[in-house]
Design an enzyme around this catalytic site. Structure first.
Site, PDB file in Angstrom:
ATOM      1  N   CYS A  33       7.735   1.492  -5.570  1.00 52.77           N
ATOM      2  CA  CYS A  33       8.681   0.496  -5.078  1.00 52.77           C
ATOM      3  C   CYS A  33       9.323   0.955  -3.770  1.00 52.77           C
ATOM      4  O   CYS A  33       9.874   2.063  -3.705  1.00 52.77           O
ATOM      5  CB  CYS A  33       9.769   0.235  -6.112  1.00 52.77           C
ATOM      6  SG  CYS A  33      10.989  -0.988  -5.563  1.00 52.77           S
TER       7      CYS A  33
ATOM      8  N   ASN B 125      -4.736  -1.603  -5.061  1.00 55.97           N
ATOM      9  CA  ASN B 125      -3.717  -2.653  -4.994  1.00 55.97           C
ATOM     10  C   ASN B 125      -3.345  -2.895  -3.534  1.00 55.97           C
ATOM     11  O   ASN B 125      -3.328  -1.974  -2.736  1.00 55.97           O
ATOM     12  CB  ASN B 125      -2.495  -2.205  -5.814  1.00 55.97           C
ATOM     13  CG  ASN B 125      -1.302  -3.135  -5.701  1.00 55.97           C
ATOM     14  OD1 ASN B 125      -0.184  -2.682  -5.466  1.00 55.97           O
ATOM     15  ND2 ASN B 125      -1.504  -4.422  -5.853  1.00 55.97           N
ATOM     16  N   GLY B 126      -3.067  -4.146  -3.200  1.00 60.50           N
ATOM     17  CA  GLY B 126      -2.595  -4.475  -1.861  1.00 60.50           C
ATOM     18  C   GLY B 126      -3.434  -5.531  -1.176  1.00 60.50           C
ATOM     19  O   GLY B 126      -4.623  -5.326  -0.918  1.00 60.50           O
TER      20      GLY B 126
ATOM     21  N   GLY C  61      -0.771  -8.447  -7.131  1.00 61.66           N
ATOM     22  CA  GLY C  61       0.659  -8.714  -7.208  1.00 61.66           C
ATOM     23  C   GLY C  61       1.014 -10.032  -6.568  1.00 61.66           C
ATOM     24  O   GLY C  61       0.955 -11.096  -7.200  1.00 61.66           O
TER      25      GLY C  61
END
Length: 333
Positions: free
Chosen positions: A100, A200-201, A224
């Protein structure tokens, strides 16, 4: 894709997102094809566990699938206690947040701020792994900033201390969500460790999913922001990876049905007052492509009652659906 003793239905995961991946959204994404859905991060500070927000984030009643709960903090002992508490509360996998980038998290030395301190990373990982009998996973970024991409070092620490799966967002903390994700570091991490690596991304389409999977050689993908307002992305990516063909997008009738189902679940989960407020952002995401001039969202965001929101959704789709299909919509009570 395996995480410890668990075998996932597929290698597609819903990323944990604060204020987004609550129980209604997790279950919707699960039904539409996500192999694993991860909860919003929970603070390791026991003083906040009894707040309404934390208690809702800990609510897994009636959930299908494997329950993965993410915890955040900087104190190894508190993180261990948080892990034990959540396992006692039904968590089957504990995920540690070191990804985060939010200032309010980083100023407490939690989230991606921890990437600056490999020794502390090791202490936290070891404490959590030793505290629970369930698999422990870790989510990181590629490093603190572009001059300090130490993702490979962190990955090795994770593997050596018992982490069962590692998710990597292809940005540094300094990058926040700006620019484009890079996958070279994820590829290097995959080559450096033997535990499963999850990329991820910026995965927002089936084609991008295949490109990232092939380039990084990762074991799985985590989606996400690409799932916000588009929970169908999981079934579309799964179909494309399995067949090489694009699945037809959801019809307007299905979009109406799923959106209304989601908003109704949000109302029920949070209660009428808070549910109305939280539903607004989700409706904005769903209708971003349809409501380009934002006229409907301006009206919708001014509504204060659950029944009004459901009626407005019906009215909106009645106006955009062909006449024959529009007549099939049952007005909200």
């Amino acid at each position: 894709m395996r995480i410890g003793t668990y075998t996932l239905d597929n290698n597609l995961m819903l990323a944990p997102m604060a204020g987004v991946t609550d129980r209604p959204f997790r279950q919707l994404c699960r039904r539409l094809g996500a192999g694993l859905v991860v909860s919003e991060m929970l603070s390791s500070n026991p003083r906040v566990w009894n707040t309404a927000k934390s208690m809702q984030r800990m609510d897994h009643s009636g959930e299908s699938g494997i329950r993965s709960v993410q915890i955040a903090g900087a104190d190894p002992d508190l993180m261990a206690e948080a892990a034990k508490f959540n396992v006692a509360n039904g968590a089957q996998i504990i995920d540690i947040n070191m990804g985060c980038p939010a200032k309010k998290v980083n100023k407490k030395l939690a989230g991606s701020a921890l990437l600056q301190y490999p020794d502390l990373v090791e202490s936290i990982v070891r404490s959590v792994v030793d505290a629970v009998s369930v698999p422990v996973t870790l989510k990181i970024r590629t490093g603190w900033d572009t001059d300090n991409r130490n993702g490979v070092e962190i990955a090795r620490i994770a593997q050596e201390n018992g982490i069962q799966s590692l998710a990597v967002h292809g940005r540094t903390r300094a990058c926040m969500y700006k620019g484009f994700a890079e996958y070279d570091t994820i590829r290097s991490i995959k080559q450096a460790v033997s535990i499963p690596v999850v990329a991820n991304g910026d995965i927002t389409s089936p084609e991008k999913a295949r490109e990232v999977l092939e380039y990084t050689e990762a074991d799985a993908l985590m989606i996400g922001r690409g799932a916000q307002g588009n929970p169908w992305i999981f079934r579309e990516v799964s179909h494309f990876l399995n067949t090489g063909e694009r699945l037809a997008p959801p019809s307007l009738m299905e979009q109406h049905s799923v959106l209304k189902e989601h908003v109704t679940a949000v109302h029920a989960f949070y209660g009428a007052q808070n549910g109305v407020r939280i539903a607004r952002k989700h409706v904005g995401w769903y209708l971003m492509e349809h409501d380009k001039d934002r006229q409907f969202r301006k009206v919708f965001n001014a509504l204060e009652y659950a029944e009004e929101q459901l009626q407005a959704i019906d009215h909106y789709f009645n106006n955009v659906l062909p006449d024959g299909e529009a007549r099939q919509i049952s007005p909200a009570a």
